[in-house]
Structures are given as structure tokens and as C-alpha cells.
Scaffold this motif. Structure first.
Motif, short mmCIF file in Angstrom:
data_model
loop_
_atom_site.label_atom_id
_atom_site.label_comp_id
_atom_site.label_asym_id
_atom_site.label_seq_id
_atom_site.Cartn_x
_atom_site.Cartn_y
_atom_site.Cartn_z
N GLN A 371 -1.66 -0.95 36.96
CA GLN A 371 -1.14 -1.98 37.86
C GLN A 371 -0.50 -1.38 39.10
OE1 GLN A 371 -1.79 -5.22 37.64
NE2 GLN A 371 -3.02 -4.66 35.84
N ALA A 372 0.16 -0.23 38.95
CA ALA A 372 0.77 0.43 40.10
C ALA A 372 -0.31 0.89 41.08
CB ALA A 372 1.61 1.62 39.64
N TYR A 373 -1.40 1.46 40.56
CA TYR A 373 -2.51 1.88 41.41
C TYR A 373 -3.09 0.68 42.17
CZ TYR A 373 -7.30 3.27 42.60
OH TYR A 373 -8.49 3.49 43.27
N LEU A 374 -3.29 -0.42 41.46
CA LEU A 374 -3.84 -1.62 42.10
C LEU A 374 -2.90 -2.16 43.17
CD1 LEU A 374 -5.29 -3.48 38.97
CD2 LEU A 374 -6.53 -2.10 40.65
N GLU A 378 -3.63 -2.74 47.15
CA GLU A 378 -3.35 -4.04 47.77
C GLU A 378 -2.48 -3.87 49.01
OE1 GLU A 378 -1.39 -8.39 46.61
OE2 GLU A 378 -1.56 -6.81 45.10
N ALA A 379 -1.51 -2.94 48.95
CA ALA A 379 -0.63 -2.71 50.10
C ALA A 379 -1.42 -2.26 51.33
CB ALA A 379 0.43 -1.67 49.76
N GLU A 558 9.44 -1.63 52.12
CA GLU A 558 8.63 -1.66 53.33
C GLU A 558 8.35 -0.25 53.85
OE1 GLU A 558 6.23 -2.86 56.29
OE2 GLU A 558 6.92 -3.98 54.54
N ASP A 559 9.29 0.68 53.62
CA ASP A 559 9.06 2.05 54.06
C ASP A 559 7.82 2.63 53.39
OD1 ASP A 559 11.31 1.83 55.55
OD2 ASP A 559 12.57 3.09 54.28
N LEU A 560 7.74 2.50 52.06
CA LEU A 560 6.59 3.04 51.35
C LEU A 560 5.32 2.26 51.69
CD1 LEU A 560 5.40 5.00 49.34
CD2 LEU A 560 6.10 3.47 47.48
N ALA A 561 5.43 0.93 51.80
CA ALA A 561 4.26 0.13 52.17
C ALA A 561 3.74 0.54 53.55
CB ALA A 561 4.61 -1.36 52.14
N LEU A 567 -1.37 5.67 56.16
CA LEU A 567 -2.31 6.65 55.63
C LEU A 567 -3.74 6.12 55.69
CD1 LEU A 567 -2.69 9.41 54.36
CD2 LEU A 567 -2.22 8.39 52.12
N HIS A 568 -3.88 4.82 55.45
CA HIS A 568 -5.22 4.22 55.51
C HIS A 568 -5.64 3.94 56.94
CE1 HIS A 568 -8.72 1.87 54.55
NE2 HIS A 568 -8.22 0.81 55.11
N ALA A 569 -4.73 3.39 57.75
CA ALA A 569 -5.05 3.02 59.14
C ALA A 569 -3.86 3.39 60.00
CB ALA A 569 -5.37 1.53 59.23
N PRO A 570 -3.79 4.62 60.52
CA PRO A 570 -2.59 5.11 61.20
C PRO A 570 -2.18 4.26 62.40
CG PRO A 570 -4.13 6.90 60.79
CD PRO A 570 -4.84 5.63 60.46
N GLY A 571 -0.88 3.97 62.47
CA GLY A 571 -0.33 3.28 63.62
C GLY A 571 -0.51 1.78 63.63
N ARG A 572 -1.05 1.23 62.53
CA ARG A 572 -1.27 -0.22 62.47
C ARG A 572 -0.28 -0.82 61.49
NH1 ARG A 572 -7.37 -1.18 61.09
NH2 ARG A 572 -6.68 -3.34 61.21
N ALA A 573 0.64 -1.62 62.02
CA ALA A 573 1.67 -2.22 61.17
C ALA A 573 1.11 -3.38 60.37
CB ALA A 573 2.83 -2.70 62.03
#
Length: 746
Positions: A371-374, A378-379, A558-561, A567-573
Motif C-alpha cells: 500500500q505504501a508503494y501504491l 499515486e503521489a 507535502e515535503d515528501l509528496a 523526481l518524476h517531473a522536475p519543477g512541476r508543483a
């Protein structure tokens, strides 16, 4: 309330883009997320105090039509963001430092977010964030949106109380809280180091910002500054960026605030690496602290370095029962899925895809890890590419047609392998054999093309033609915006290469199974040629783990999210769900520090020598031959968040790969020679380790030695003790107080 009230009070203001009737930002970029917040002026950071004539011109040209920005320079604006817990943090802060700003603005979000204005009587160096108060930015640079402006919700920024002319000084106690330390403690390869803003500024002086600097590196530099200075240093990034030709300064403030704070992927090591590339030599005046050791590297395989370690800890914090090795596997696979499509290894051209088998007893808490991986996927908004099981070759191919990535998280994967093993022995399993073969083919083509069968090829071609036609119609209607052009170009490129197959398919597998199901399956063929050979095995041996007293799941802040999204899409909030999860364009190469490159060469030699040894004694040399590939992949995954592979990454990855190879050899040798003394010894060593021991009775079951007599097992155990392979520990049962013996690796 109007912008003239701000101007009369001494604030510097500038216009913000509105949106058109289709909801697109006035900047023309359809993917722009800074709706009603995007500055019209590219040099908004240095706007002057406008004259009456200039203000009138701006009014006539519609620059203030939907709203205006207000520079924070000379002021302290306490920006309370309700989405990230700011309202609760503000109430907590007011218990420590009563804040009664004379001018307060509600942001228009309707959720309690506010701007509290204070005026600074002198220039001060203050931190932008306090870890104890998440969701609050203390802004002395950048800008906020002024009262009377439009919010993306459709509501207006409205005054809660006061006027701009009323703004007074902040409480001294607040300034004391926000006072910047003389230095910030950051981590480096040599240990902890204290750096100042001047140190960071010096490093930036060596980092060239030319046309050769790509978006990825530009963002990484910003993240690293943000991380090293605890959310400060925006002006340093701004000044450094201004020396380059590419980047839109109007978007920098929003990107800056999208960077995660406590779990930022890039840090001091990123700046040091790029500065060294520009000729920087690290001064000897920095004082480092390193863990005491006997000269050997200190490596804890349950605590990966860097961002992977941050992610591992968060996954651990979701688990009522300790599942630490499984958490490492989930974190590595998560980083692979988040960023693996964008990066490759410059040294070996290695891809970052990974197969991990998680082995743990039934009912011991693996569901929490799943569930943590999922939740991590999702984040990042890539759940559409996550799949829970394998059905057929056709389904697997269709998943890769829908998305470039196919990220599998499969419970009871051992059962699938068991079906394959049993059916192969009986001469059935053609569909399973074909599926495993396809998985191996896809896995090896992450940097190439995957051929498509005839019927599926035509189906894909028809879909691409429709996609291209749709993009061309939208260009005719709206004009050729960058996103639409990219969409059309992408469809044309895919059509041109369709006969070659799918471009760079990306497959990861995170599978879960039990020791009883899994261990007996690892025979010579599986561990040397097949599916299992390319996988890494992670096992939590304790079959009756004790729960964590007072356990509560740690929320994903929110920091970790933000760090996950970056990491997936740099600079996109903020990210919209993409119709197809993919990466288009050239992959970014991950460079390797010279010392780390030397260590990789030594690791390659180590596994070659281990292969020679196994070739002579066991015939299992194919297992260590894959050891270097595993070490290289894992070190690449560790390096991707920061953008540079270091000695620390390589050391940790080597220890993990070495342990994996040793475990596979023990399992295979034990399965081949089940009834022989050496085989029994190998099976015993595959179950116990230095931290985890088992009784003889449990060993017989877990090690698959049920057909071995107690006498034969005892003889093998005695020989292993005499040879220093294991140790026996007397343990007293907590309940009945009886004494019994446990076997541990030595």
C-alpha cells in the motif's frame, strides 16, 4: 482595496496574466499551472517604484486586469497555505509568538489560506521555512498576489483586516525564530559539513550556466540550493539562472516553492560535483565528522543513502510490523518507476529498470509495504501504469501500448512461479513460458525497440493516426502551442518507427511471496538463465514479528509528496493525469565521480573472480556474472535523485548485490544437493544470518529439510560450528522459561 493602495504604501507591484475563455494562461502555454499567478514581466524581480504615467500605461494595456503581484523585498509576509497544514501550524506558532498583523489578506482559495504582512526596518537574513511549522512560508523575497486579484478558484483575494499603509514591524520573537544560522549542516561523501550562503555562492561561481545546461540540471541546481539552505537561497538560484539563455524567470518562484524541503532529492553533493567539473577544488578548512569504523565502509543494507533512504524510512513508518528489507525493495522499485524512463548510466549505458522479489511469511505485514508503494505512485500521478498481476502476453503488450511504462506490483508472485515450475515439469505451461519470455525481452529493451506482432501493430498504428489527427485539428483551432506541437511530433515519430516496434518500453516488477513457496523454486535453471536470475531477492526472515507499540502511520507530508513529484517531473508543483505515461526525448545521463568509477571497476573484477571460483567448485558462475549488473543498476537508482553517482552509492549497491549473489548461490546449491552435507549446510545458511536465528525444528521447515533426519541435521550443524560458519545461542523462552538453541550465521 486596489493596487494603488499598495503603491501608495510603498510596495512595488507588477501585472499578472489572466486566462482565456478556455482556461489557458495568458502566457500561451497550455500546460502552465500558474493560473492568475504568472508575472507578465520577465524581470519582475527588479521592477521599480512606478510613476503615475507608467501605472496609467499598464492600466490601459490591461496588465492589471485580473490581478497583480507584490514584491516581498523589504517586507516579511507570513504565507499560510491551508493545503499543506499551514492553518494548524499558524495556530501552533501563535501559541509561541503571538502574531497580530495589522494587514491580513485571505488568498481566495476559501480554505483559510492567508498572507500576514510585516515591514522590516532593516535588511535581515531570515530562513524561509521552519521545520516545526509545515505549510508556512516566511517570505522576504519573491512575491505574493495582491488583494483584489483573481484566484484560480474564481474568487478574489480579499482583505481580512487593515490596509497596506497599516503594515507594522514583526515581533522580535518571530525574527529570532527566523534568524539564519551562520552555517547549515549538510551531508557529503566525507560526512557532515557546515556551509554558509557564501560557500554555496562560491560553488555556483564554478558551475557554468550555458546553452549546454539542460532543464534537468537547472532544476537540480535549484533543488540543491533550496535543500542546503533550508528553503533559502532563492536569490542565489535567480542570479545564477540569469547568466544562462534558456529559462523563464517568471516561473521560477512557483518552481522554487514546489521543491520538497525535508526530503529534497538533490543536495550538497550535486553542487560539489558540478562545481568540480568547472575547476573547483574543495578547501581543507571544512570540518567533517565521520562514523568511527575499523577502516571498512559502514554499510547498513536496511538504510540506503540519500532520497531512497528517505523513501525507505517513510515506507517503514507505514508498517505496524518491522518489514525493513521489503521497504528497501519497495523504495528502489518506486524510484525506478518514478524516474527510470528519464535517466541512463553514462558509464555502462545501463537502464534503471528493476525486478525485486520480496520474501516474507504469511500474515507478517507485507500488505502495508504494498500500500505504501501504491501511495507513492499515486503521489506522482502515475497509478495508471501500475498493474497488480500478469494474465497473458497480449495483456502485457497492451499495457505497454497504453503507457511506455508497465510497473507491476504483484502479490503472491511465488504462486505464479510455482505454476510455471509445475506445469513445465508436466509439459504444459506454454502460455506462462511465453509470458516469462516476453518479460525478459521487454526488460532487456528499455533503451531499444520492442517488436510488435502483426495484429497488434495495426491496432497501434490506427490509434496513433487518430491521435495525430486530433492534435492537428487542435493546432488548426488554437494555433501551434508547444504542448500541441510536441504531441503531434510524438505521434509522427511513433508512426515512423512503428515497424521497429514500441520505443523504449519500461518494465519494473515488485513481487511478493513466502519462503515456503519461493525457496524450493530456486534451482539451477531459474537462478542462472531465467526470470529469477535478473531479480534481486529481499527477505524479512522473522515469521512472528512483534508489533510497534503505539504505532500510527506517518502521513505523507507535502515535503515528501513534492520531492516525489519532482523526481518524476522536475519543477512541476501540480500535474494533470497524462493520457499516456511516457518520456519523450533524450535520456539524461547520470555521471559518475572518478573515485566511484574506480570502485565500479574493482566491483566488476570482484564478481569475475567470484565467477571463476564458482566455475571451479559449483558450476554456478552465471549467478555472480550478473552481480555487476545488479550493483550498477542499484547505484544508478541511488544516484538518480541527486544527479551524480558517488562512492557512497556504489559501496552500498555493491554490498547489496554481493549479499544477493551469495543468497542465490546458497539457495541453488542447497536445492541441487538437498540430501548431501554441503547442500544441507547451504540451505541452513540461506535461512539464518547474523541478526536472525532459528531453532533446529524451524530450520527443517524453512530450509526445506523436512526429509532430513534430526541426526543428519545435527551432524551437519556440528561441523558448521566447528568450521566457524555458524554459532549456537542458548535462548530462554519468554513464556514457559524453557531453554532452547537457536542457529545464527557467524
Amino acid at each position: 482595496m486596489s493596487l494603488y493602495d499598495y503603491r501608495e504604501a510603498g510596495f512595488k507591484v507588477f501585472g499578472l496574466y489572466g486566462v482565456d475563455n478556455k482556461g489557458v494562461c495568458g502566457c500561451g502555454n497550455q500546460s502552465c499551472k500558474a493560473l492568475y499567478k504568472h508575472p507578465i514581466m520577465s524581470n519582475w524581480q527588479i521592477v521599480p517604484y512606478w510613476s503615475d504615467e507608467q501605472m496609467e500605461t499598464f492600466e490601459l494595456t490591461g496588465q492589471f486586469k485580473t490581478g497583480f503581484g507584490v514584491l516581498c523585498s523589504g517586507y516579511l509576509v507570513v504565507d499560510v497555505d491551508a493545503r499543506n497544514g499551514g492553518v494548524e501550524s499558524f495556530a501552533k506558532l501563535c501559541e509561541v509568538v503571538p502574531l497580530d498583523a495589522r494587514f491580513v489578506v485571505n488568498t481566495g482559495s476559501g480554505n483559510g489560506s492567508q498572507h500576514h504582512y510585516f515591514k522590516l526596518t532593516e535588511p535581515l537574513s531570515l530562513v524561509q521555512n521552519l521545520p516545526d511549522y509545515p505549510g508556512i512560508d516566511f517570505k522576504t523575497s519573491g512575491y505574493v498576489v495582491g488583494a483584489g486579484s483573481m484566484h484560480a478558484s474564481g474568487m478574489l483575494y480579499e482583505v481580512e483586516r487593515g490596509f497596506p499603509q497599516d503594515v507594522g514591524p514583526p515581533p522580535d520573537a518571530l525574527l529570532e525564530l527566523l534568524k539564519k544560522p551562520d552555517a547549515y549542516r549538510v551531508k557529503s561523501d566525507a560526512g557532515d559539513v557546515d556551509v554558509t550562503e557564501a560557500d554555496i555562492q562560491e560553488l555556483l561561481g564554478y558551475i557554468k550556466n550555458s546553452a549546454a545546461v539542460d532543464y534537468e540540471q537547472w532544476i537540480k541546481i535549484g533543488m540543491a540550493i533550496h535543500h542546503c539552505l533550508n528553503g533559502g537561497g532563492f536569490d542565489l538560484w535567480l542570479d545564477w539562472s540569469a547568466t544562462g539563455p534558456k529559462h523563464d524567470p517568471g516561473m521560477m518562484d512557483k518552481k522554487w516553492h514546489s521543491f520538497g524541503k525535508s526530503a529534497n532529492p538533490a543536495g550538497y553533493g550535486t553542487l560539489i560535483y558540478h562545481a568540480r567539473e568547472g575547476g573547483y577544488c574543495e578547501p581543507v578548512t571544512f570540518e567533517y565528522t565521520t562514523p568511527e569504523s575499523d577502516g571498512a565502509p559502514v554499510v547498513d543494507l536496511k538504510r540506503p543513502p540519500g532520497f531512497v533512504g528517505e523513501l525507505t524510512q517513510w515506507i517503514n513508518d507505514q508498517c505496524m510490523y518491522p518489514r525493513e528489507n521489503l521497504a528497501v525493495a519497495a523504495a528502489l522499485c518506486a524510484v525506478s518507476g518514478l524516474a527510470g524512463m528519464r535517466f541512463h548510466d553514462e558509464a555502462d549505458q545501463m537502464s534503471a529498470n528493476l525486478i525485486a522479489f520480496c520474501v516474507a511469511g504469511s500474515g507478517t505485514g507485507k500488505e502495508a509495504v504494498i500500500q505504501a508503494y501504491l501511495q507513492i505512485m499515486e503521489a506522482a500521478d502515475i497509478s495508471a501504469a501500475v498493474h497488480g498481476g500478469f494474465k497473458s502476453e497480449q495483456e502485457l503488450m497492451r499495457n505497454l501500448v497504453r503507457h511506455q511504462a508497465a510497473l507491476y506490483c504483484v502479490d503472491e508472485l511465488g504462486t505464479v512461479l510455482q505454476k510455471l515450475e509445475n506445469a513445465t515439469k508436466r509439459g504444459g505451461a506454454s502460455y506462462l513460458e511465453g509470458l516469462v519470455g516476453l518479460i525478459m525481452s521487454i526488460y532487456s529493451k528499455a533503451n531499444a525497440y520492442l517488436p510488435i506482432t502483426g495484429d497488434l501493430k495495426e491496432e497501434v498504428r490506427d490509434g496513433l493516426i487518430c491521435e495525430l489527427s486530433k492534435a492537428e485539428r487542435q493546432i488548426d483551432e488554437k494555433g501551434e502551442t508547444p504542448p500541441l506541437k510536441a504531441k503531434a511530433d510524438q505521434a509522427r515519430a511513433a508512426l515512423a518507427s512503428i515497424d521497429k516496434g514500441l520505443v523504449r518500453p519500461y518494465l519494473t516488477i515488485l513481487g511478493y511471496t513466502t519462503p515456503v513457496t519461493f525457496n524450493d523454486l530456486i534451482g539451477y535453471q531459474q537462478a542462472t538463465n531465467g526470470f529469477v536470475a535478473r531479480a534481486m531477492i529481499f527477505e524479512d526472515s522473522e515469521t512472528n514479528p512483534k508489533d510497534k507499540r503505539g504505532f500510527t502511520e506517518r502521513p505523507m507530508g507535502e515535503d515528501l509528496a513534492s520531492a516525489i513529484r519532482n523526481l518524476h517531473a522536475p519543477g512541476r508543483a501540480d500535474m494533470d493525469s497524462a493520457p499516456r505515461i511516457e518520456f519523450v526525448g533524450d535520456k539524461t545521463g547520470i555521471p559518475t565521480e572518478p573515485e566511484a568509477a574506480d570502485l565500479l571497476r574493482q566491483i566488476k573484477d570482484h564478481f569475475w573472480e567470484e565467477g571463476e571460483k564458482q566455475k571451479e567448485h559449483t558450476g554456478l558462475e552465471p549467478i555472480p556474472r550478473r552481480g555487476y549488473e545488479l550493483a550498477a543498476k542499484v547505484s544508478l537508482l541511488l544516484a538518480m535523485p541527486g544527479g551524480v553517482r558517488t562512492v557512497e552509492h556504489v559501496q552500498w549497491a555493491f554490498e547489496l548485490a554481493k549479499a544477493d549473489v551469495e543468497r542465490k548461490i546458497k539457495l541453488v546449491y542447497g536445492n541441487i544437493h538437498k540430501d548431501e552435507a554441503n547442500g544441507i549446510a547451504a540451505r541452513v545458511l540461506s535461512v539464518v544470518n547474523k541478526e536472525h536465528g532459528e531453532t533446529l525444528g524451524v530450520l527443517k521447515n524453512k530450509a526445506g529439510l523436512r526429509n532430513i533426519s534430526e541426526k543428519q541435521l545435527k551432524e551437519v550443524i556440528d561441523k558448521m560450528v566447528a568450521q566457524g560458519m555458524i554459532r549456537l545461542v542458548e535462548v530462554i523462552h519468554k513464556g514457559n522459561k524453557k531453554k532452547y538453541i537457536k542457529v545464527f550465521a557467524k
